[in-house]
Design a protein around this motif. Structure first.
Motif, PDB file in Angstrom:
ATOM      1  N   GLU A   1      -4.675   5.000   0.173  1.00  0.00           N
ATOM      2  CA  GLU A   1      -3.665   3.930   0.227  1.00  0.00           C
ATOM      3  C   GLU A   1      -2.801   4.087   1.484  1.00  0.00           C
ATOM      4  O   GLU A   1      -2.438   3.103   2.120  1.00  0.00           O
ATOM      5  CB  GLU A   1      -2.780   3.920  -1.029  1.00  0.00           C
TER       6      GLU A   1
ATOM      7  N   GLU B   1     -11.263   0.083  -2.132  1.00  0.00           N
ATOM      8  CA  GLU B   1     -10.675  -0.391  -3.388  1.00  0.00           C
ATOM      9  C   GLU B   1     -11.723  -0.423  -4.498  1.00  0.00           C
ATOM     10  O   GLU B   1     -11.405  -0.199  -5.660  1.00  0.00           O
ATOM     11  CB  GLU B   1     -10.049  -1.786  -3.232  1.00  0.00           C
TER      12      GLU B   1
ATOM     13  N   HIS C   1      -4.794   2.609   4.152  1.00  0.00           N
ATOM     14  CA  HIS C   1      -4.744   1.139   4.111  1.00  0.00           C
ATOM     15  C   HIS C   1      -3.458   0.636   4.770  1.00  0.00           C
ATOM     16  O   HIS C   1      -3.468  -0.337   5.525  1.00  0.00           O
ATOM     17  CB  HIS C   1      -4.786   0.620   2.675  1.00  0.00           C
TER      18      HIS C   1
ATOM     19  N   GLU D   1       0.849  -1.200   0.000  1.00  0.00           N
ATOM     20  CA  GLU D   1       0.000   0.000   0.000  1.00  0.00           C
ATOM     21  C   GLU D   1       0.886   1.251   0.000  1.00  0.00           C
ATOM     22  O   GLU D   1       0.601   2.229  -0.693  1.00  0.00           O
ATOM     23  CB  GLU D   1      -0.906   0.021   1.243  1.00  0.00           C
TER      24      GLU D   1
HETATM   25 FE   FE2 Z   1      -5.156   0.011  -1.114  1.00  0.00          FE
END
Ligand code: FE2
Ligand code: FE2
Lengths: 274, 329
Positions: free
Chosen positions: B87, B170, B90, B57
């Motif tokens: 991201e 996502e 994440h 990520e």
């Molecule tokens: Fe991601």
């Protein structure tokens, strides 16, 4: 989308306006209000462009998220102001962002300054968010309903930016010797560009109650900033102010490079939609 | 506070009882939680998988961040910034999930910087045009979703729960990527060409994101026995091909693989041969952008060291200040 970036898309209560609301409305600004909207829109656009560089390069992941958040809010404000400005001349936000030449931009020099190290970025953000908070909290009473609506959304977000930057000023000033040295240097590099933010231009007289008189913000700005710097045991830098001229289209040397990067792809495909 | 008996390792009785409980939970397809006894191999394998996922990520932010300053409209710029920011989020959830297994985030970061940890090879390919941003959203986030939706049911609780949150985001990313390509596909000839070129370059690497073919995937069986992995690499790859083969029609563009077809007999989608030698080369560090991605991560980490030190020193001073204030009172 994550909660962290929810501010980019959230609908705030009351008369707050998002870029989409403004695009859909048929409110047309006076030529003077359109010019004023360019001032504010360009400030936010150019700073968002600067802050975007940090995403994936910040000192810790939490700061990638926080700086992205601020950049996203600023892009949102820029889109609102530019969309509204464009209603006066039949142009879109993208026409204005991507197809104006450098002298047609109205950003103040502070927003164009380089990121430098993290302390310099924080110093710039500290000044910007205090200035913007004083400005937007008064612009919510503008006689121009659209400007008031944009400010109503922006002021809540800028309040967070203000808190984020002042917390970092405190941390860096009182963290380590190195961070203190860098914080002082960052403030010193930033301060020459403070004065321009509070300069009254002839445009302001023409706008009456639609705009906020820049010079009227100086006192509350100084008081708020001085309080934080005192807590951080820092002094307001004693440096001469730079000449400025951004509101008349006379910019720092940096803006040309910023626009080259911002505009390159859109200008390779004029008329294309994305 | 004393840990519950089940987490006291080392005594043979406790280990035997713990193993039995663990096996029962796995058979029932229930969740293992951080304080439960678990076999060392399970802990190690999960730590490796989750931290690699977190690193992916974080490294994955770079290729897309590369286009933030050049995004061709303000709306696209905002969407791209929000995506790259997601991201980072994440990465944060996943590092937290991995930390519940006992490895601190700093240690995982150090391993990444030192080149000891892996991340998804897909991010070692260059992002050369704006259309690549569309292709990455559609294909790379798309492949990630196919891989990750089954992980929402992974036996380890914190991992499964992190994946639920991540998968929602996502799917936004995939839709946004598809929209970028759709806009290009309906645009000028130059835009269409840009979109097709991006699909041509990202198709095979995205198929290889599912990992080596089943007959060459050493860790898969144990992972499936532990209810971490639910479907084989080839099974997931075939589903993904089916999905994009349909979607590419809506774009009016094509996949660069004449062998893509639905096999009526097996009920599975098939695809042409993939270059696993290239995959191994990139995995071994010899891809187009491996060195660049690592350098950028190391640089950000090193340049940020004084900031993290300052924040820690400040927090320390504040805590000491609060403590002495309490004493004085
Ligand atoms: Fe991601
Ligand atoms: Fe994603």
């Amino acid at each position: 989308m994550s909660e962290a970036n929810a501010s980019a898309t959230r609908i705030t209560p009351g008369n707050a306006l998002r870029p989409e609301d403004i695009a859909a409305s048929d409110a047309v600004p006076s030529p003077e209000a359109a010019e004023y909207a360019l001032w504010l829109g360009d400030d936010s656009l150019i700073l968002a462009q600067r802050l975007g560089w940090w995403i994936s390069r910040a000192p810790e992941l939490e700061e990638d998220v926080a700086l992205a958040n601020i950049a996203l809010d600023l892009i949102g404000h820029a889109r609102s102001f530019l969309t509204y400005a464009g209603h006066a001349s039949g142009r879109t936000e993208d026409d204005l962002a991507y197809f104006r030449r450098e002298p047609e931009f109205r950003s103040a020099h502070l927003f164009e300054q380089p990121n430098g190290d993290f302390a310099r970025t924080i110093a710039r953000q500290f000044v910007v968010s205090h200035y913007q908070w004083e400005l937007y909290s008064r612009l919510t009473h503008s006689t121009d309903a659209t400007l008031a609506g944009i400010a109503a959304k922006a002021v809540k977000e800028v309040d967070y930016h203000r808190d984020h930057s002042l917390q970092w000023v405190l941390r860096l000033a009182q963290g380590t010797e190195e961070s203190r040295r860098r914080m002082i240097a960052g403030l010193k590099l930033t301060w020459p560009y403070v004065e321009e933010l509070f300069a009254d231009e002839p445009l302001i007289d023409a706008l009456g109650g639609a705009a906020v008189r820049p010079s009227s913000l100086r006192e509350p700005f100084d008081a708020a900033v001085a309080a934080v710097l005192a807590e951080a045991d820092l002094e307001v830098p004693a440096v001469p102010g730079a000449t400025g001229g951004g509101r008349r289209g006379v910019h720092s040397e940096h803006l040309g490079y910023i626009l080259a990067e911002l505009q390159v792809l859109a200008r390779e495909h004029p008329g294309a939609s994305w | 506070m004393a840990a519950p008996a089940a987490t006291q390792y080392g005594s043979p009785d406790v280990d035997a009882a713990g193993q039995q409980l663990f096996d029962e939970l796995i058979i029932q397809d229930s969740r293992i939680e951080p304080r439960d006894w678990m076999p060392e191999a399970y802990r190690k394998s999960l730590t490796r998988q989750i931290s690699q996922h977190a690193h992916s990520e974080i490294i994955g932010m770079q290729p897309e961040a590369n286009w933030i300053t050049r995004a061709p409209s303000l709306k696209r710029k905002a969407i791209l910034m929000a995506k790259v920011q997601d991201e980072a989020g994440h990465g944060l959830y996943l590092y937290s999930a991995a930390e519940t297994l006992g490895t601190p985030r700093d240690k995982m970061t150090e391993d990444l910087i030192a080149g000891k940890a892996r991340y998804s090879s897909i991010f070692n390919y260059p992002v050369l045009t704006w259309a690549d941003i569309g292709a990455i959203g559609w294909l790379v986030d798309g492949a990630a979703i196919c891989n990750q939706v089954p992980l929402c049911r992974a036996s380890y609780g914190p991992y499964g729960r992190a994946m639920v949150r991540i998968c929602k985001e996502e799917s936004f990313h995939q839709r946004q990527g598809f929209e970028i390509l759709l806009e290009l596909a309906n645009g000028t000839q130059a835009q269409r060409d840009m979109a097709q070129d991006a699909i041509n370059r990202w198709y095979a690497p995205s198929l290889m994101m599912f990992g080596p073919p089943d007959d060459d995937s050493p860790n898969s069986n144990q992972s499936m026995a532990w209810n971490i992995k639910r479907f084989s690499n080839d099974e997931l790859r075939s589903r993904f091909v089916g999905m994009i083969a349909e979607q590419v029609k809506a774009l009016g563009l094509s996949l660069p693989d004449p062998d893509v077809r639905f096999n009526e007999d097996t009920g599975k989608w098939e695809y042409g041969p993939l270059d696993w030698e290239e995959f191994k080369e990139v995995l071994a560090g010899r891809g187009p952008c491996n060195a660049q991605r690592m350098e950028r991560r190391r640089e950000a980490h090193e340049d940020g060291a004084w900031v993290r030190e300052a924040a820690a020193a400040y927090a320390d001073k504040q805590a000491r200040g609060a403590a002495s204030a309490t004493e004085a009172a």
